[in-house]
Design an enzyme around this catalytic site. Structure first.
Site, PDB file in Angstrom:
ATOM      1  N   GLU A  47      37.965  43.416  54.058  1.00  0.00           N
ATOM      2  CA  GLU A  47      39.323  43.777  54.487  1.00  0.00           C
ATOM      3  C   GLU A  47      39.351  45.152  55.153  1.00  0.00           C
ATOM      4  O   GLU A  47      40.218  45.979  54.894  1.00  0.00           O
ATOM      5  CB  GLU A  47      40.284  43.730  53.294  1.00  0.00           C
TER       6      GLU A  47
ATOM      7  N   ASP B  44      41.544  34.631  45.973  1.00  0.00           N
ATOM      8  CA  ASP B  44      42.185  35.916  45.707  1.00  0.00           C
ATOM      9  C   ASP B  44      43.302  35.824  44.680  1.00  0.00           C
ATOM     10  O   ASP B  44      44.474  35.899  45.059  1.00  0.00           O
ATOM     11  CB  ASP B  44      42.738  36.480  47.030  1.00  0.00           C
TER      12      ASP B  44
ATOM     13  N   GLU C 228      50.470  40.073  41.729  1.00  0.00           N
ATOM     14  CA  GLU C 228      50.613  40.034  43.187  1.00  0.00           C
ATOM     15  C   GLU C 228      51.061  38.655  43.670  1.00  0.00           C
ATOM     16  O   GLU C 228      51.903  38.550  44.558  1.00  0.00           O
ATOM     17  CB  GLU C 228      49.276  40.408  43.833  1.00  0.00           C
TER      18      GLU C 228
HETATM   19  O1  GCW Z   1      44.452  40.630  46.495  1.00  0.00           O
HETATM   20  C1  GCW Z   1      44.030  41.302  47.624  1.00  0.00           C
HETATM   21  C2  GCW Z   1      45.151  42.234  47.894  1.00  0.00           C
HETATM   22  C3  GCW Z   1      44.727  43.559  48.491  1.00  0.00           C
HETATM   23  C4  GCW Z   1      43.581  44.104  47.654  1.00  0.00           C
HETATM   24  C5  GCW Z   1      42.422  43.118  47.722  1.00  0.00           C
HETATM   25  C6  GCW Z   1      41.224  43.535  46.893  1.00  0.00           C
HETATM   26  C7  GCW Z   1      43.043  46.351  47.082  1.00  0.00           C
HETATM   27  O2  GCW Z   1      46.091  41.594  48.718  1.00  0.00           O
HETATM   28  O3  GCW Z   1      45.843  44.392  48.449  1.00  0.00           O
HETATM   29  O4  GCW Z   1      43.188  45.381  48.074  1.00  0.00           O
HETATM   30  O5  GCW Z   1      42.834  41.878  47.218  1.00  0.00           O
HETATM   31  O6  GCW Z   1      41.060  42.999  45.807  1.00  0.00           O
HETATM   32  O7  GCW Z   1      40.441  44.348  47.333  1.00  0.00           O
END
Ligand code: GCW
Length: 711
Positions: free
Chosen positions: A296, A370, A398
Site C-alpha cells: 500500500e 484484509d 474497520e
Molecule cells: O486494513 C487495511 C487498512 C489500512 C491499513 C492496512 C494495513 C495501516 O485499510 O488502513 O494500514 O490494512 O494493515 O497495513
C-alpha cells in the site's frame, strides 16, 4: 434483584471496576477466606501488584484487608516469588520453577504454618502480577475460593497491541477519538491514563505495545521522540509491557541524510545499527521494530530489488537477537502484480521460508485479504514451517461497523485459531502454528490492532472493550471459549446477575454473525465504500483495481462470487488437502465461504432449498432481524444496567439497525441489476432506489485523515 437505580458509569474503569460483592453468602465466604495479606513488595512490579490487590480487595469486600509480615491467622493471602518471599521459597511448590515458566503463576488454597491460606506464586515478579489479576477476576466473577488450584502460563510469547496511531494524534482506522499518546506533552507530562492503560493490559496478559502506525513516520526514530517513547516505556515496565516502534524502511533517507535505504548497502546497515544502539541506550528493554514494507505504498526492500528477507534480516542484525525482534508484516500485495491479491503473500513469502534470522517473526493477518467480517484463514499458516508466524487480528472494527455496531469478535478470532490447516495431517490448527508448538518455535505471538482511543470509555462502543479483553485472553490461552470470555467480561463490566449475564452473553455471541449477514453474507467480501469503508459500496469500480469492490464480488448476469478454484485464480491450491478439495468443490465448500471461492449461478440450489439469489435475500434480511433481536434483548436488560451505559448502547443499537437496513437494501438493489430477480415479497422491500444509495456521500468519516476528503 435489587431494583434501586444504579449509579451511572462512564465505562472508564473497564473490567476493573471491583464492584462490591453484594451476594451475601459469597461475601461472607470471601471475608472469611481473605483477612490479611502477606506480600513483600521489593520491586516496582511487585509494588503495583500489591497495590492493585489491596485496593481491589477493599473495594470488593468493603473491609480493610491489612498487609502484615507473618501468617498469624486463617485467611492469609500470601503472594510473591521464591526470591521475594522466604515463605514461598519454603513451600517449594511443585509448579515452580517448572510449568508456569517466566510469566505464569499458580494460585492454590493450602495450609501454611497450619493456617488456611491462599497462595499466589510465580517464578517472576510479572508472573505474580498476572496471578494477582487472575485472582481478582476470580473474585469479580464470584467464583468459589475453597479448593483453588490454578496453574496458568501463556501459550504465546509476544501478546501485543498494535496502535495505528499517528504522531499528529489521529488514529488510522480508530473510532474512539484520538490517540492516547500526547506526544506534545511527553516526556514531561505523563497522563494518568497511561497507567490505567497499562493496568488494563496487564490484567489480561498483554505484554507489548507498538505505539505507532505501521504506515510509519520516520520522525518517531529521532532523538526527541525517542525520549518521549522512553517515558512511556519507563511507566509500562512495571506492568510487564515492552514498547515497540514501527520502523519506516526509508528512515535512513528521511532522517539519516543517506541517499539510499537499500538493505544491502553498508551505510544503511550501519545507520540502523547505530539507531538501534541509540534506542537501547535509553530504552534498555525496547522490544523491537514492526515493519510494513512494500505494501500500500510503503517503502521497502523491493524498491531496491531486494527481498523481504534481506530487509528483515538487516534490521534483525541491527537490533541483535539478545535485544529485540523484527516483526515483519506479511500483509504484502501490489496492484502491479496481476495475480489474485489473496495469493500474493504466499507467492512472495513462502519461497523465503528458512531465510529469516532467528529474531524475525512474520506477522500474518487472520485472512488473506484484509480483516473482512468473514475470511478463510490465511494460507500462510502451515506453509512456512521454518519461520515463526504471529497472528494479527483487528480489534478495531474497520470493516465491522466501526465503534457504532455491537460485534463481539472472540468467535471470529477463534474461527481462525481453531481452523485446521492439515499442514501436518488432521489436527494441525492455526493455533498450533501460532503458539509455536507445531514446528517447535520458541518465539510466538499474537497482535491485535487496537481499538483504543481518547474516548472516556476507551473503545467508543461500551461493548467494544470486550474485544480488547477477548484479544488479551486468547493471546494468553487460545483454548478459552468465546462464551467464557464473554461471561467474565459481562460480570466484571456490568453485573453478576445470572439473568443479565445469560441474555447479554447470548446477544454477544450472535452479534458477529449478524454483521456478516447484513454486510457480507455467504463469503462476499470487500464490498465496503471506497477508502473510509463506512457503509456499502458494491458498485465501486474506479481507482486501483484491487481496492475496488467489483474486483471481489465479480457479479454478472450469470452469477456472483470470485472463482478461486483451478478454473479461476486457483488460490485454493495454496491450502493443504483435504481442505483444498473441500473448498474447491461447489458442493462441499462451506456455504459461509461459497462466494469467496466460487462464482455461483444465481439459480444455484443452496442447502436450504433456496436459490442463491433467494438465499442472499434471506441472509441480508436475517441480519437485519438479528439486530432487531439484539435491540429487544437489550431493552429487557434495562433494570440491570445503569442509565448512562444502558442508553448509550440502546442509541448505538438504533443506529446499527438503520445501518443494517442500509447495507441490505443497497446491496440487494445493486446485485439485483445482475440477477434480474425479484426480492421475495415476504421480505421488507428496499426503502430507497439504488441511485439514492449510490449517491450518498460521507465526509470526515473517522479513522481516515481529513485530507483524503478534499477534492
Ligand atoms: O486494513 C487495511 C487498512 C489500512 C491499513 C492496512 C494495513 C495501516 O485499510 O488502513 O494500514 O490494512 O494493515 O497495513
Amino acid at each position: 434483584m435489587d431494583m434501586k437505580p444504579l449509579k451511572s458509569e462512564d465505562g472508564y474503569e473497564l473490567w476493573l471496576r471491583y464492584a462490591p460483592v453484594t451476594d451475601a453468602p459469597t461475601l461472607a465466604a470471601y471475608r472469611t477466606a481473605i483477612t490479611q495479606v502477606v506480600f513483600d513488595a521489593s520491586s516496582p512490579t511487585l509494588r503495583v501488584a500489591r497495590e492493585e490487590l489491596t485496593l481491589a480487595l477493599e473495594s470488593l469486600l468493603e473491609i480493610s484487608v491489612p498487609v502484615v509480615k507473618q501468617v498469624v491467622q486463617d485467611g492469609t493471602l500470601v503472594a510473591g516469588t521464591p526470591r521475594s518471599s522466604s515463605l514461598i521459597a519454603e513451600l517449594a511448590l511443585q509448579e515452580l520453577p517448572g510449568p508456569v515458566g517466566d510469566e505464569g503463576f499458580v494460585i492454590v488454597s493450602r495450609p501454611v504454618r497450619t493456617r488456611d491460606c491462599i497462595v499466589i506464586a510465580a517464578n517472576t515478579d510479572v508472573g505474580v502480577l498476572y496471578g494477582v489479576f487472575h485472582f481478582l477476576r476470580h473474585l469479580q466473577t464470584h467464583r468459589p475460593l475453597d479448593t483453588l488450584h490454578i496453574v496458568s502460563a501463556p501459550k504465546t510469547k509476544f501478546r501485543m497491541l498494535n496502535h495505528w496511531d499517528n504522531l499528529d494524534g489521529t488514529i488510522e482506522r480508530g473510532y474512539a477519538g484520538f490517540s492516547l499518546w500526547d506526544w506534545h506533552k511527553l516526556p514531561d507530562y505523563l497522563a494518568p491514563r497511561y497507567r490505567d492503560y497499562a493496568r488494563a493490559n496487564a490484567s489480561i496478559g498483554i505484554n507489548g505495545a507498538v505505539l505507532t502506525n505501521v504506515n510509519a513516520n520516520a520522525l518517531i526514530l529521532t532523538r526527541p521522540y525517542l525520549r518521549k517513547v522512553a517515558a512511556l516505556a519507563d511507566l509500562f515496565r512495571s506492568y510487564g509491557i515492552r514498547v515497540f516502534l514501527t520502523a519506516r524502511f526509508s528512515a535512513p533517507i528521511e532522517i539519516g541524510g543517506l541517499s539510499t535505504a537499500d538493505p544491502l548497502a553498508v551505510e544503511v546497515a550501519a545507520w540502523w545499527k547505530e539507531k538501534a544502539d541509540e534506542i537501547y541506550a535509553i530504552i534498555p528493554d525496547f522490544g523491537g521494530f514492526v515493519v510494513k514494507a512494500n505494501s500500500e505504498g510503503q517503502p521497502g526492500p523491493h524498491d531496491y530489488d531486494r527481498s523481504h528477507g534481506d530487509g528483515a534480516n538487516m534490521l534483525a542484525r541491527a537490533l541483535t537477537a539478545d535485544r529485540g525482534v523484527v516483526i515483519w508484516r506479511a500483509f504484502v500485495y501490489d496492484d502491479k502484480v496481476p495475480d489474485d491479491r489473496a495469493k500474493q503473500a504466499n507467492n512472495d513469502l513462502v519461497p523465503q521460508d528458512g531465510s529469516f534470522l532467528e529474531n524475525v517473526l512474520l506477522q500474518v493477518k487472520n485472512g488473506p485479504i484484509d480483516f473482512q467480517p468473514r475470511e478463510p484463514y490465511h494460507p500462510l499458516f502451515g506453509s512456512m514451517p521454518k519461520t515463526p508466524l504471529m497472528l494479527e487480528v483487528q480489534i478495531t472494527q474497520e470493516y465491522l461497523g466501526n465503534a457504532t455496531h455491537l460485534a463481539y469478535l472472540a468467535p471470529m478470532y477463534k474461527e481462525t485459531l481453531d481452523a485446521d490447516t492439515y499442514c501436518q495431517g488432521p489436527g494441525s490448527q492455526v493455533a498450533d502454528v501460532v503458539d509455536g508448538s507445531l514446528d517447535g518455535h520458541a518465539m510466538s505471538g499474537m497482535a491485535g490492532v487496537s481499538n483504543i482511543g481518547s474516548d472516556r470509555n476507551w473503545c467508543g462502543h461500551p461493548f467494544a472493550a470486550a474485544n480488547w479483553f477477548a484479544f488479551g485472553r486468547l493471546a494468553w490461552d487460545h483454548q478459552v471459549s468465546s462464551e467464557d470470555i464473554a461471561d467474565d467480561w459481562l460480570r466484571m463490566t456490568f453485573t453478576n446477575d445470572e439473568d443479565f449475564v445469560g441474555s447479554a452473553r447470548a446477544m454477544m455471541l450472535a452479534s458477529r454473525e449478524a454483521v456478516v449477514r447484513y454486510m457480507t453474507p455467504l463469503g462476499l467480501h470487500h464490498i465496503m465504500a471506497y477508502g473510509h469503508h463506512y457503509g456499502p459500496g458494491p458498485w465501486v469500480d474506479q481507482g486501483r483495481a484491487d481496492w475496488t469492490c467489483v474486483y471481489y464480488h465479480r457479479a454478472d448476469s450469470r452469477g456472483l462470487g470470485f472463482d478461486r478454484t483451478p478454473t479461476g485464480s486457483d488460490a485454493v491450491s495454496q491450502y493443504f488437502s483435504p481442505y483444498r478439495e473441500q473448498i474447491s468443490n461447489l458442493d462441499t465448500c462451506p456455504e459461509n465461504l461459497l462466494l469467496w471461492f466460487h462464482h455461483v449461478p444465481w439459480q444455484h440450489p443452496m442447502k436450504s432449498g433456496r436459490t442463491l439469489w433467494d438465499e442472499l435475500c434471506y441472509q441480508y434480511n436475517h441480519g437485519v432481524e438479528s439486530v432487531r433481536q439484539m435491540q429487544a434483548t437489550w431493552a429487557a436488560l434495562a433494570p440491570y444496567v445503569d442509565a448512562a451505559r444502558f442508553e448509550h448502547v440502546q442509541d448505538l443499537l438504533r443506529i446499527q439497525e438503520q445501518e443494517a437496513r442500509w447495507w441490505r437494501d443497497a446491496c440487494l438493489l445493486y446485485f439485483q441489476t445482475f440477477s434480474r430477480l425479484p426480492i421475495p415479497l415476504e421480505y421488507e422491500q428496499p426503502a430507497q432506489s439504488l441511485d439514492y444509495y449510490r449517491n450518498l456521500k460521507h465526509y470526515y468519516v473517522p479513522g481516515i485523515p481529513e485530507r483524503r476528503f478534499r477534492s
